[in-house]
Design an enzyme around this catalytic site. Structure first.
Site, PDB file in Angstrom:
ATOM      1  N   LYS A  87     -40.325 -47.866 -76.702  1.00  0.00           N
ATOM      2  CA  LYS A  87     -40.962 -48.113 -75.403  1.00  0.00           C
ATOM      3  C   LYS A  87     -40.813 -49.581 -74.997  1.00  0.00           C
ATOM      4  O   LYS A  87     -40.787 -50.463 -75.866  1.00  0.00           O
ATOM      5  CB  LYS A  87     -42.445 -47.733 -75.530  1.00  0.00           C
ATOM      6  CG  LYS A  87     -43.216 -47.663 -74.232  1.00  0.00           C
ATOM      7  CD  LYS A  87     -44.627 -47.082 -74.478  1.00  0.00           C
ATOM      8  CE  LYS A  87     -45.447 -47.020 -73.209  1.00  0.00           C
ATOM      9  NZ  LYS A  87     -46.754 -46.366 -73.399  1.00  0.00           N
ATOM     10  N   SER A 162     -48.111 -42.626 -70.108  1.00  0.00           N
ATOM     11  CA  SER A 162     -47.160 -43.612 -69.670  1.00  0.00           C
ATOM     12  C   SER A 162     -45.849 -43.627 -70.451  1.00  0.00           C
ATOM     13  O   SER A 162     -44.841 -44.132 -69.944  1.00  0.00           O
ATOM     14  CB  SER A 162     -47.799 -45.003 -69.772  1.00  0.00           C
ATOM     15  OG  SER A 162     -48.085 -45.329 -71.127  1.00  0.00           O
ATOM     16  N   SER A 186     -51.182 -41.551 -73.651  1.00  0.00           N
ATOM     17  CA  SER A 186     -49.790 -41.802 -73.254  1.00  0.00           C
ATOM     18  C   SER A 186     -48.710 -41.324 -74.220  1.00  0.00           C
ATOM     19  O   SER A 186     -47.535 -41.369 -73.883  1.00  0.00           O
ATOM     20  CB  SER A 186     -49.581 -43.286 -72.987  1.00  0.00           C
ATOM     21  OG  SER A 186     -50.120 -43.593 -71.733  1.00  0.00           O
TER      22      SER A 186
HETATM   23  N1  GLN Z   1     -52.728 -42.258 -68.494  1.00  0.00           N
HETATM   24  C1  GLN Z   1     -53.723 -43.130 -69.051  1.00  0.00           C
HETATM   25  C2  GLN Z   1     -53.925 -44.340 -68.175  1.00  0.00           C
HETATM   26  O1  GLN Z   1     -53.273 -44.418 -67.175  1.00  0.00           O
HETATM   27  C3  GLN Z   1     -53.343 -43.487 -70.440  1.00  0.00           C
HETATM   28  C4  GLN Z   1     -52.503 -44.685 -70.584  1.00  0.00           C
HETATM   29  C5  GLN Z   1     -52.047 -44.939 -71.963  1.00  0.00           C
HETATM   30  O2  GLN Z   1     -52.382 -44.211 -72.891  1.00  0.00           O
HETATM   31  N2  GLN Z   1     -51.288 -46.013 -72.114  1.00  0.00           N
HETATM   32  O3  GLN Z   1     -54.729 -45.175 -68.456  1.00  0.00           O
END
Ligand code: GLN
Length: 510
Positions: A87, A162, A186
């Site tokens: 990532k 994400s 995410s």
């Molecule tokens: N979708 C969640 C957010 O937008 C989780 C993000 C993550 O786990 N990095 O905060």
């Protein structure tokens, strides 16, 4: 000429090396061809690391020619010659990392993350940097400054977020595994949307050194893989104390348990597809707050019920449990995360960490307004507000209190069960563009995942296959989420291996 399947595993690639059907250099070439063919459609890789990969493949080749047996090579280097993605927040020294934002464009990592070093010591081969939501904020990949990742099963739909690129690249066979990060879902949510396995480890099991922070008390790095066994292998490599990260915790017992499962799998089960009575029956907790029929897509709900029934037949016990604070999970997560995000992103000021045009201190605001994306700005504002004088007690402190109560709730529930099984997401991967105008709708996509990070326990998404549904003519992926007490990832993998077999047999029958 050798063949590599569409959804490759670590064992498949190792077999190619062992039987001398392919060299690491050829395997790397094969995967780059696949990436170059599919990436224009998927946009799952932002940048490729071809020089580094060929250097690492050459190192693997030298080891193969050193005269050691292949068994001893993979014992020493469990990820030997395996192509993977990483990532855009997990640093590798000397390479550009942007967190998929414009504000960090041109930033060159001055050192490598511990997780990269660990994979490198296991002789994995890094192929490139995966796309993601900007600063890891988002549930759809749509907040990336470099274009959205598409779902490999339906290009009009989201791959989740994400860690969108990591999930999509494993699902499409561009790489064998990928490293993502999970602050509120995410890894688990995109894994569910892309039919792959994804782990959010216990907080502290895996080092965060050299990983750009989102919300530091939630963030964990974990793997995406095509199989549960591969996921275990990568986690085994990632786990352990890091003197550079004081939040890492002692995990020797868990690592021993993971070794036991690895050895058992090596000896017997891996190649058998028969579903047999469980040798390790568990008490599976069913938190009813996660199973409100109106809160889950009917096809996902039905598949879960089906799965639970089969697990019961294999000897597991199903136990209904209560987690009454689940209804506050999204609020606790977004309050706490926002405050930590606002604090962590203060350092991104245009002077440090940037190759954008040089600026002076009084131009911070202009610079940040110009280069931060919408979602990052929204979170910084929520977090700054929630932690400002006069509001701190009502929002941030309140969220911390509920967070502690939720932790106790989970502890109590885990006295009644060994593991919990829930949906990972309330829905199938949604059509791109359908939630971008409504942040709250987007946030609710994490309703089953984001409550887990505040209580520090591990969660594993295991695919339930491609399901018929009313959202699309195409069958779409959905996963289930397994939860266990802190440092009990071994339970997740044991039950995950059984679920994987059940789903495989079901798919063969269709
Ligand atoms: N979708 C969640 C957010 O937008 C989780 C993000 C993550 O786990 N990095 O905060």
């Amino acid at each position: 000429m050798f063949k590599i399947s569409k959804r490759p595993t670590i064992q498949e690639i190792h077999a190619l090396y062992q039987t001398k059907k392919a060299t690491p250099i050829q395997v790397v070439q094969f995967f780059y061809n696949r990436i170059k063919e599919t990436n224009p459609k998927l946009n799952s890789f932002l940048r490729l690391t071809e020089d580094l990969a060929s250097q690492q493949a050459n190192n693997c080749q030298d080891i193969l020619e050193s005269g050691q047996t292949f068994e001893s090579i993979i014992k020493q280097y469990p990820l030997f010659g395996i192509p993977y993605g990483i990532k855009d927040i997990i640093l590798i020294e000397g390479l550009e990392f942007t967190s998929a934002s414009n504000i960090l464009k041109g930033y060159i990592a001055p050192y490598s993350s511990t997780v990269y070093n660990r994979i490198n010591q296991s002789m994995g081969i890094v192929m490139g940097i995966n796309n993601m939501d900007q600063f890891a904020m988002g549930s759809s990949g749509e907040s990336s400054a470099y274009g959205t990742t598409k779902n490999p099963f339906d290009l009009t739909r989201t791959a989740g977020g994400s860690s969108s690129g990591g999930a999509a690249s494993v699902a499409s066979g561009q790489v064998v595994f990928s490293l993502g990060s999970d602050t509120g879902g995410s890894i688990r949510q995109p894994a569910s949307f892309c039919d792959v396995v994804g782990l959010k480890p216990t907080y502290g099991l895996v080092s965060r050194w050299g990983v750009m922070p989102m919300a530091s008390s939630f963030d964990q790095v974990g793997p995406f893989t095509n199989t549960v066994y591969d996921n275990l292998l990568v986690t085994r490599v990632l786990a352990g104390i890091d003197t550079n990260d004081q939040t890492t915790i002692e995990s020797v017992d868990l690592i021993d348990q993971l070794e036991v499962i690895i050895n058992k799998q090596n000896i017997s089960h891996r190649h058998s597809t028969a579903v047999t009575k469980s040798i390790h029956p568990m008490r599976i907790g069913i938190p009813k707050e996660f199973y409100q029929p109106e809160g889950v897509d009917p096809s996902i709900y039905e598949s879960l019920q089906d799965l639970l029934l089969q697990l019961k037949e294999l000897g597991h016990k199903l136990i209904e449990i209560d987690l009454p604070l689940t209804k506050y999970a999204v609020a606790v997560y977004y309050m706490t995360m926002g405050v930590e995000v606002a604090s962590n992103l203060e350092r991104v000021d245009g002077i440090r960490y940037s190759k954008q045009e040089s600026i002076y201190a009084n131009q911070f605001t202009d610079h940040r307004s110009k280069y931060f994306g919408e979602e990052a700005k929204r979170r910084i504002m929520i977090g700054t507000y929630a932690s400002s004088a006069g509001y701190y007690d009502a929002f941030y402190n309140q969220a911390q209190k509920v967070r502690e109560l939720a932790r106790l709730d989970f502890q109590k529930a885990f006295q009644k069960c060994d593991i919990m099984l829930t949906p990972t997401t309330p829905e199938f991967p949604f059509v791109l563009g359908t939630k971008t105008d409504d942040p709250l709708k987007m946030y609710l996509s994490d309703v089953f995942t984001c409550g887990i990070n505040p209580v520090k326990i591990p969660g594993l998404t295991v695919p339930m296959g491609l399901l018929k549904n009313t959202q699309s003519e195409l069958p779409l992926p959905a996963g289930c989420q397994l939860l266990a007490p802190e440092l009990c990832e071994d339970r997740l993998y044991e039950l995950g291996l059984e679920i994987e077999k059940i789903i495989k047999v079901k798919n063969l029958a269709v």
